[in-house]
Design a protein around this motif. Structure first.
Motif, PDB file in Angstrom:
ATOM      1  N   ALA A 280     -34.640  40.371 -25.155  1.00 39.57           N
ATOM      2  CA  ALA A 280     -33.782  40.143 -23.988  1.00 39.57           C
ATOM      3  C   ALA A 280     -34.605  39.656 -22.793  1.00 39.57           C
ATOM      4  N   ARG A 281     -35.803  40.215 -22.619  1.00 39.73           N
ATOM      5  CA  ARG A 281     -36.662  39.808 -21.505  1.00 39.73           C
ATOM      6  C   ARG A 281     -37.089  38.357 -21.651  1.00 39.73           C
ATOM      7  N   ARG A 282     -37.509  37.983 -22.846  1.00 45.75           N
ATOM      8  CA  ARG A 282     -37.977  36.615 -23.083  1.00 45.75           C
ATOM      9  C   ARG A 282     -36.818  35.621 -22.959  1.00 45.75           C
ATOM     10  N   LEU A 283     -35.658  36.009 -23.434  1.00 44.25           N
ATOM     11  CA  LEU A 283     -34.492  35.124 -23.331  1.00 44.25           C
ATOM     12  C   LEU A 283     -34.106  34.938 -21.867  1.00 44.25           C
ATOM     13  N   GLY A 284     -34.129  36.034 -21.092  1.00 44.61           N
ATOM     14  CA  GLY A 284     -33.804  35.923 -19.679  1.00 44.61           C
ATOM     15  C   GLY A 284     -34.776  35.043 -18.928  1.00 44.61           C
ATOM     16  N   ALA A 285     -36.057  35.164 -19.227  1.00 42.58           N
ATOM     17  CA  ALA A 285     -37.070  34.355 -18.550  1.00 42.58           C
ATOM     18  C   ALA A 285     -36.968  32.883 -18.905  1.00 42.58           C
ATOM     19  N   SER A 286     -36.388  32.585 -20.056  1.00 38.39           N
ATOM     20  CA  SER A 286     -36.295  31.196 -20.511  1.00 38.39           C
ATOM     21  C   SER A 286     -35.247  30.391 -19.759  1.00 38.39           C
ATOM     22  N   GLY A 287     -34.275  31.077 -19.149  1.00 41.43           N
ATOM     23  CA  GLY A 287     -33.165  30.380 -18.517  1.00 41.43           C
ATOM     24  C   GLY A 287     -32.020  30.098 -19.468  1.00 41.43           C
ATOM     25  N   LEU A 288     -32.171  30.466 -20.728  1.00 41.15           N
ATOM     26  CA  LEU A 288     -31.133  30.193 -21.724  1.00 41.15           C
ATOM     27  C   LEU A 288     -30.095  31.313 -21.816  1.00 41.15           C
ATOM     28  N   ARG A 289     -30.412  32.480 -21.270  1.00 41.69           N
ATOM     29  CA  ARG A 289     -29.505  33.618 -21.409  1.00 41.69           C
ATOM     30  C   ARG A 289     -28.226  33.410 -20.609  1.00 41.69           C
ATOM     31  N   VAL A 290     -27.091  33.753 -21.223  1.00 46.50           N
ATOM     32  CA  VAL A 290     -25.797  33.737 -20.545  1.00 46.50           C
ATOM     33  C   VAL A 290     -25.388  35.191 -20.303  1.00 46.50           C
ATOM     34  N   PRO A 291     -25.309  35.633 -19.041  1.00 48.18           N
ATOM     35  CA  PRO A 291     -24.991  37.038 -18.747  1.00 48.18           C
ATOM     36  C   PRO A 291     -23.616  37.444 -19.259  1.00 48.18           C
ATOM     37  N   GLY A 292     -23.414  38.771 -19.340  1.00 48.35           N
ATOM     38  CA  GLY A 292     -22.212  39.308 -19.958  1.00 48.35           C
ATOM     39  C   GLY A 292     -20.911  38.809 -19.364  1.00 48.35           C
ATOM     40  N   ARG A 293     -20.763  38.901 -18.044  1.00 45.55           N
ATOM     41  CA  ARG A 293     -19.502  38.488 -17.423  1.00 45.55           C
ATOM     42  C   ARG A 293     -19.241  37.004 -17.656  1.00 45.55           C
ATOM     43  N   ALA A 294     -20.279  36.192 -17.449  1.00 45.82           N
ATOM     44  CA  ALA A 294     -20.134  34.762 -17.679  1.00 45.82           C
ATOM     45  C   ALA A 294     -19.870  34.476 -19.154  1.00 45.82           C
ATOM     46  N   ARG A 295     -20.471  35.269 -20.036  1.00 45.43           N
ATOM     47  CA  ARG A 295     -20.272  35.085 -21.476  1.00 45.43           C
ATOM     48  C   ARG A 295     -18.803  35.249 -21.852  1.00 45.43           C
ATOM     49  N   ARG A 296     -18.184  36.295 -21.331  1.00 44.62           N
ATOM     50  CA  ARG A 296     -16.781  36.553 -21.676  1.00 44.62           C
ATOM     51  C   ARG A 296     -15.876  35.418 -21.208  1.00 44.62           C
ATOM     52  N   ALA A 297     -16.106  34.944 -19.995  1.00 42.87           N
ATOM     53  CA  ALA A 297     -15.270  33.875 -19.461  1.00 42.87           C
ATOM     54  C   ALA A 297     -15.523  32.539 -20.155  1.00 42.87           C
ATOM     55  N   ALA A 298     -16.727  32.370 -20.704  1.00 44.45           N
ATOM     56  CA  ALA A 298     -17.090  31.101 -21.330  1.00 44.45           C
ATOM     57  C   ALA A 298     -16.734  31.035 -22.805  1.00 44.45           C
ATOM     58  N   LYS A 299     -16.252  32.126 -23.357  1.00 48.48           N
ATOM     59  CA  LYS A 299     -15.847  32.120 -24.767  1.00 48.48           C
ATOM     60  C   LYS A 299     -14.730  31.102 -24.991  1.00 48.48           C
ATOM     61  N   ALA A 300     -14.693  30.560 -26.187  1.00 50.73           N
ATOM     62  CA  ALA A 300     -13.701  29.524 -26.493  1.00 50.73           C
ATOM     63  C   ALA A 300     -12.281  30.022 -26.279  1.00 50.73           C
ATOM     64  N   ASP A 301     -11.965  31.232 -26.720  1.00 53.56           N
ATOM     65  CA  ASP A 301     -10.605  31.745 -26.578  1.00 53.56           C
ATOM     66  C   ASP A 301     -10.209  31.885 -25.113  1.00 53.56           C
ATOM     67  N   ALA A 302     -11.149  32.371 -24.272  1.00 55.65           N
ATOM     68  CA  ALA A 302     -10.854  32.527 -22.848  1.00 55.65           C
ATOM     69  C   ALA A 302     -10.623  31.172 -22.184  1.00 55.65           C
ATOM     70  N   LEU A 303     -11.445  30.192 -22.546  1.00 54.81           N
ATOM     71  CA  LEU A 303     -11.270  28.864 -21.971  1.00 54.81           C
ATOM     72  C   LEU A 303      -9.957  28.233 -22.424  1.00 54.81           C
ATOM     73  N   LEU A 304      -9.603  28.412 -23.686  1.00 60.86           N
ATOM     74  CA  LEU A 304      -8.348  27.847 -24.174  1.00 60.86           C
ATOM     75  C   LEU A 304      -7.144  28.476 -23.489  1.00 60.86           C
ATOM     76  N   ALA A 305      -7.214  29.770 -23.188  1.00 61.07           N
ATOM     77  CA  ALA A 305      -6.116  30.420 -22.474  1.00 61.07           C
ATOM     78  C   ALA A 305      -5.947  29.792 -21.087  1.00 61.07           C
TER      79      ALA A 305
END
Length: 305
Positions: free
Chosen positions: A72-97
């Motif tokens: 988790a630390r290495r992923l966060g430092a990379s800039g590639l990590r998508v945080p939890g709240r943003a992850r939920r909103a960015a899911k395909a089902d949420a976007l389609l709704a």
């Protein structure tokens, strides 16, 4: 660049799963996953879910085993990590709704757009950016985030600003200017059977505004779309830092010296180009912080050069 994997400890579907990530490049991660037979469907915005039975295969192929916290630390430092709240909103089902509420009866268009925004080569210009831009637009238009509705600017047609953001990076091949043109062409083709000609023309026009973010002074809808697209520049310093890492990760194939020079030129152009935000709300909310963020990043780039 390193591919990392944590121990299989996450239960689902009657087995345990590991997380497979890269500390620098999604392209590297996708290539590695394909090489060990992990399905593209196992990709979840910033990692692959790898079944326990393939853990040893991944390690044998070169994935570096680490603990969950280190991963988790290495992923966060990379800039590639998508945080939890943003992850939920960015899911395909949420976007389609969100799409279905905005343009009922056009599910096929929404499905295509969501697939495009989730293309594996995207890092910054992915679904998290779409959600942030849509929520920033809602703030400017006086709507709750995530709730589609008509614009509040005189002369704007209902929903066109939101549709423009849905399409503005729908084509993202890393070709500045041409990407916006192709995105506008896609909007023209896909919306023709769902909106009137004037509405389609306005969406196309607004997509093209994001090419240079220079709407005319009397272009209220254009100012809204431009400001929403650039809103990340005025985010909190930690969020801006993650945005900057995401941009670097999206251009991981570019050597450091070339990237620094190109990125510095972009930042200087933004700082020298007059007001970044064209709506009164955007200027109040984001202008000062955006200039501080851009200046801080430019200072860091110059120091590294």
């Amino acid at each position: 660049m390193t591919v990392l994997i944590d121990p299989p400890a996450w239960p689902a579907h009657g087995t345990l799963f590991s997380h497979l990530v890269s500390d620098a490049s999604l392209a590297e991660l996708h290539a590695f996953a394909a090489s060990i037979g992990v399905s593209p469907r196992a990709f979840d915005l910033d990692h692959y879910d790898v079944a326990a039975e393939r853990y040893d295969v991944a390690v044998a192929a070169g994935a570096v085993p680490v603990g969950g916290r280190e991963l988790a630390r290495r992923l966060g430092a990379s800039g590639l990590r998508v945080p939890g709240r943003a992850r939920r909103a960015a899911k395909a089902d949420a976007l389609l709704a969100r799409w279905d509420a905005l343009l009922p009866g056009a599910r096929d268009v929404g499905v295509e757009l969501v697939e495009r925004w989730h293309e594996p080569h995207r890092v910054y210009h992915g679904p998290e950016h779409l959600v942030h831009a849509l929520d920033s637009l809602a703030l400017l238009e006086g709507r709750p985030p995530g709730v589609p509705g008509a614009t509040v600017v005189t002369g704007a047609r209902p929903g066109v600003t939101q549709l423009a953001l849905w399409f503005h990076d729908a084509v993202h091949d890393g070709e500045a200017g041409r990407d916006e043109e192709r995105s506008a062409e896609l909007a023209d083709a896909r919306l023709a059977s769902h909106l009137g000609a004037r509405e389609v023309e306005e969406v196309v026009r607004l997509v093209l505004v994001t090419t240079d973010h220079a709407p005319a002074e009397d272009d209220g809808p254009g100012a809204l779309v431009s400001d929403a697209d650039l809103a990340v520049l005025g985010s909190a310093p930690d969020r801006y830092a993650r945005y900057a890492r995401q941009v670097r990760a999206e251009y991981a194939h570019v050597p450091d010296d070339a990237f620094r020079a190109g990125r510095a030129a972009v930042l200087r152009g933004l700082l020298a180009g007059g007001a970044l935000f064209r709506t009164p709300q955007g200027a109040t909310l984001w202008e000062d912080r955006a200039r501080a963020n851009l200046t801080a990043e430019l200072t860091t780039l110059d120091a590294r050069a």
